[in-house]
Write an enzyme that holds these catalytic residues in place. Sequence first.
Site, short mmCIF file in Angstrom:
data_model
loop_
_atom_site.label_atom_id
_atom_site.label_comp_id
_atom_site.label_asym_id
_atom_site.label_seq_id
_atom_site.Cartn_x
_atom_site.Cartn_y
_atom_site.Cartn_z
N LYS A 189 0.86 -1.18 0.00
CA LYS A 189 0.00 0.00 0.00
C LYS A 189 0.90 1.23 0.00
O LYS A 189 1.71 1.42 0.90
CB LYS A 189 -0.90 0.02 1.25
CG LYS A 189 -1.58 1.37 1.51
CD LYS A 189 -2.43 1.37 2.78
CE LYS A 189 -2.94 2.78 3.12
NZ LYS A 189 -3.77 2.82 4.36
N ASP B 163 -2.31 10.43 3.44
CA ASP B 163 -3.70 10.04 3.69
C ASP B 163 -4.39 11.08 4.56
O ASP B 163 -4.26 11.07 5.78
CB ASP B 163 -3.74 8.66 4.37
CG ASP B 163 -5.17 8.19 4.62
OD1 ASP B 163 -6.11 8.78 4.07
OD2 ASP B 163 -5.33 7.20 5.38
N LYS C 153 -9.63 13.25 8.22
CA LYS C 153 -9.09 12.94 9.55
C LYS C 153 -8.99 14.21 10.39
O LYS C 153 -8.87 15.30 9.84
CB LYS C 153 -7.68 12.36 9.40
CG LYS C 153 -7.60 10.97 8.81
CD LYS C 153 -6.17 10.50 8.72
CE LYS C 153 -6.09 9.11 8.09
NZ LYS C 153 -6.69 8.05 8.90
N ASP D 253 1.96 6.63 5.29
CA ASP D 253 0.94 5.67 4.86
C ASP D 253 1.35 4.94 3.57
O ASP D 253 0.61 4.13 3.05
CB ASP D 253 -0.39 6.40 4.66
CG ASP D 253 -1.58 5.50 4.94
OD1 ASP D 253 -1.40 4.47 5.61
OD2 ASP D 253 -2.69 5.82 4.48
N ASP E 11 -11.85 7.23 4.06
CA ASP E 11 -10.61 7.04 4.80
C ASP E 11 -10.19 5.56 4.85
O ASP E 11 -9.08 5.24 5.27
CB ASP E 11 -10.77 7.60 6.23
CG ASP E 11 -9.44 7.82 6.92
OD1 ASP E 11 -8.40 7.74 6.24
OD2 ASP E 11 -9.46 8.09 8.14
N GLU F 41 -9.14 3.74 2.53
CA GLU F 41 -8.70 3.79 1.13
C GLU F 41 -7.67 2.73 0.77
O GLU F 41 -7.55 2.33 -0.37
CB GLU F 41 -8.15 5.19 0.81
CG GLU F 41 -6.69 5.45 1.19
CD GLU F 41 -6.41 5.37 2.70
OE1 GLU F 41 -7.36 5.49 3.49
OE2 GLU F 41 -5.23 5.18 3.07
N ARG G 21 -7.40 -0.44 1.41
CA ARG G 21 -7.94 -1.71 0.91
C ARG G 21 -8.44 -1.57 -0.53
O ARG G 21 -8.40 -2.53 -1.30
CB ARG G 21 -9.05 -2.21 1.85
CG ARG G 21 -10.22 -1.28 1.99
CD ARG G 21 -11.05 -1.53 3.25
NE ARG G 21 -10.43 -0.98 4.46
CZ ARG G 21 -10.95 -1.05 5.68
NH1 ARG G 21 -12.11 -1.65 5.87
NH2 ARG G 21 -10.31 -0.54 6.71
N1 BES Z 1 -3.78 4.87 7.03
C1 BES Z 1 -4.87 4.63 7.89
C2 BES Z 1 -4.56 3.67 9.03
C3 BES Z 1 -3.61 4.18 10.07
C4 BES Z 1 -4.10 4.83 11.18
C5 BES Z 1 -2.28 3.93 9.99
C6 BES Z 1 -3.24 5.26 12.17
C7 BES Z 1 -1.41 4.36 10.96
C8 BES Z 1 -1.90 5.03 12.06
C9 BES Z 1 -6.03 4.03 7.10
O1 BES Z 1 -6.13 4.44 5.79
C10 BES Z 1 -7.28 4.48 7.79
O2 BES Z 1 -7.53 5.64 7.79
N2 BES Z 1 -8.00 3.53 8.37
C11 BES Z 1 -9.18 3.81 9.07
C12 BES Z 1 -10.22 2.80 8.69
C13 BES Z 1 -11.60 3.13 9.15
C14 BES Z 1 -12.11 4.33 8.38
C15 BES Z 1 -12.47 1.94 8.91
C16 BES Z 1 -8.88 3.76 10.55
O3 BES Z 1 -8.08 2.91 10.96
O4 BES Z 1 -9.39 4.58 11.29
ZN ZN Z 2 -4.42 5.02 4.87
MN MN Z 3 -7.23 6.24 5.56
#
Ligand code: BES
Ligand code: ZN
Ligand code: MN
Length: 491
Positions: free
Chosen positions: A257, A262, A269, A280, A339, A341, A343
């Site tokens: 990825k 992000d 966020k 990310d 967010d 994204e 996947r």
């Molecule tokens: N890049 C983030 C995950 C992340 C969060 C990595 C904190 C490192 C530190 C990912 O794209 C994301 O935003 N995931 C969301 C998913 C949710 C919207 C289902 C998350 O983990 O909050």
């Molecule tokens: Zn992300």
């Molecule tokens: Mn995200």
Amino acid sequence: MPDIAFVKPALPRSGALVLPLTEEAPLAGLAKQADEAAGGAIARGLEAAKFKGRKGQTATLWAPGAGLSKVVAIGLGKAADLAATGAEAGGGAIAGPLAQEREAVVAADGLAPALAASLALGVLLKSYRFDRYRTTEKEEDKPKLERVAVATSDATKAKAAFAPMQAVADGVFVTRDLVSEPPNVLTPAECAERCKALTKLGVEVEILGPKEMRKLGFGALLGVAQGSANEPRMVVMKWNGAAKGKKPGKPVAFIGKGVTFDTGGISIKPAGGMEDMKWDMAGAGTVIGLMAALAGRKAKADVVGLVGLVENMPSGTAQRPGDVVTTASGQTVEVINTDAEGRLVLADVIHYCIEKHDPRFMVDLATLTGAIIIALGHEHAGLFSNDDTLAQRIEAAGKAVGEAAWRMPLGEAYDKQIKSDIADMKNVGGRPGGSITAAQFIQRFVQGRPWAHLDIAGTAWSNKDLPTAPKGATAYGVRMLDRLVAEYYEG
Ligand code: BES
Ligand code: ZN
Ligand code: MN
């Protein structure tokens, strides 16, 4: 980073001397010679410092005599328990005390040559620094270590053991550099451009842009990218090391990825800590560094690395919550949360990997969910797999190099959480088991092939120094997956 040399045991007449010592060993060999030359000052100094050789213990003696500016003793614990990771950590522990020296000699004559090499690897990995953007640092504050001479009873053996380690360390540094770069510099196009450097190592590098990806039907990846002024890229890196001249066999595949920043997109966020989302793209950075490591040590395996590079931004052209996108596989996804994204990016790259490269198995790496940090903290990555053998091998490889992964479950009950009312699936499954439903989502694109997913959100970056990494980008996964290939898929 310092150059590493392996030399015959000989007492240095000046500069810094490092003494790696176990709990039971009194000063012997080179260390004893140094102590005698210094009139017993080293033994007295260590005694006064209450240095016992315990794991992680260090003591610095200044100007003990015999022309030495400094003696750094590091404890390795009990000799019988000393393994590669312990020797690496010992090496890591001396990087700090040596930072202001130009040269140092390590009295590793009491260690087996392989452990002497591991110790050198530790010094090297811990000496990493990302200082491209420091312009006003004072000369006296800059690290100076240029050369570490490891004195060992069998320099030839130690050197041979170290050669592949140097290649892997170089791969680790590729990853750390990429992950550390700020997001205005490391756009998808720039990241792809930097992959080209791997051609020097014999890696075949192919870059695909939005036009090609539209043709391939990458609706999910392109949906993420559409809010950004920075175009997406996919990079395919091939290393065919299995058999010279022969047609390459089914490759092992690593997929990363690469969200170069992000913001969350329209599901934006919160501002606090958002700068962290420059890393990310660590999954992609790890795959790129891994390919550099494998090619650098000429691994006898056919390997393909694929990275999906996009920036997730909110804008007038950004995708909306509620959008339905069609993935390269033909399956449709209702985007509930922009967010989630990563996947979406992986879905298209994984599908392409299967169709185009017919891999033996796939491992994807992604900073996929905050939930994996809640579950496992920063000590383990989350490991998900549909194949017990592959999962066990990854776990074992990780353990051997100090990159731990913890197996997490998959299952139909979790899969139900991503059912959509209007499309084949939705891209989020709610808060319960958030890392697992993310993995279930990815699994829908692997066509039942052997696959493992590493959620590295908690391990790609560290806010504190680690045994073999300064605070910052860790390159978690490079060494683990290099070991996986070395151990099970070469020769
Ligand atoms: N890049 C983030 C995950 C992340 C969060 C990595 C904190 C490192 C530190 C990912 O794209 C994301 O935003 N995931 C969301 C998913 C949710 C919207 C289902 C998350 O983990 O909050
Ligand atoms: Zn992300
Ligand atoms: Mn995200």
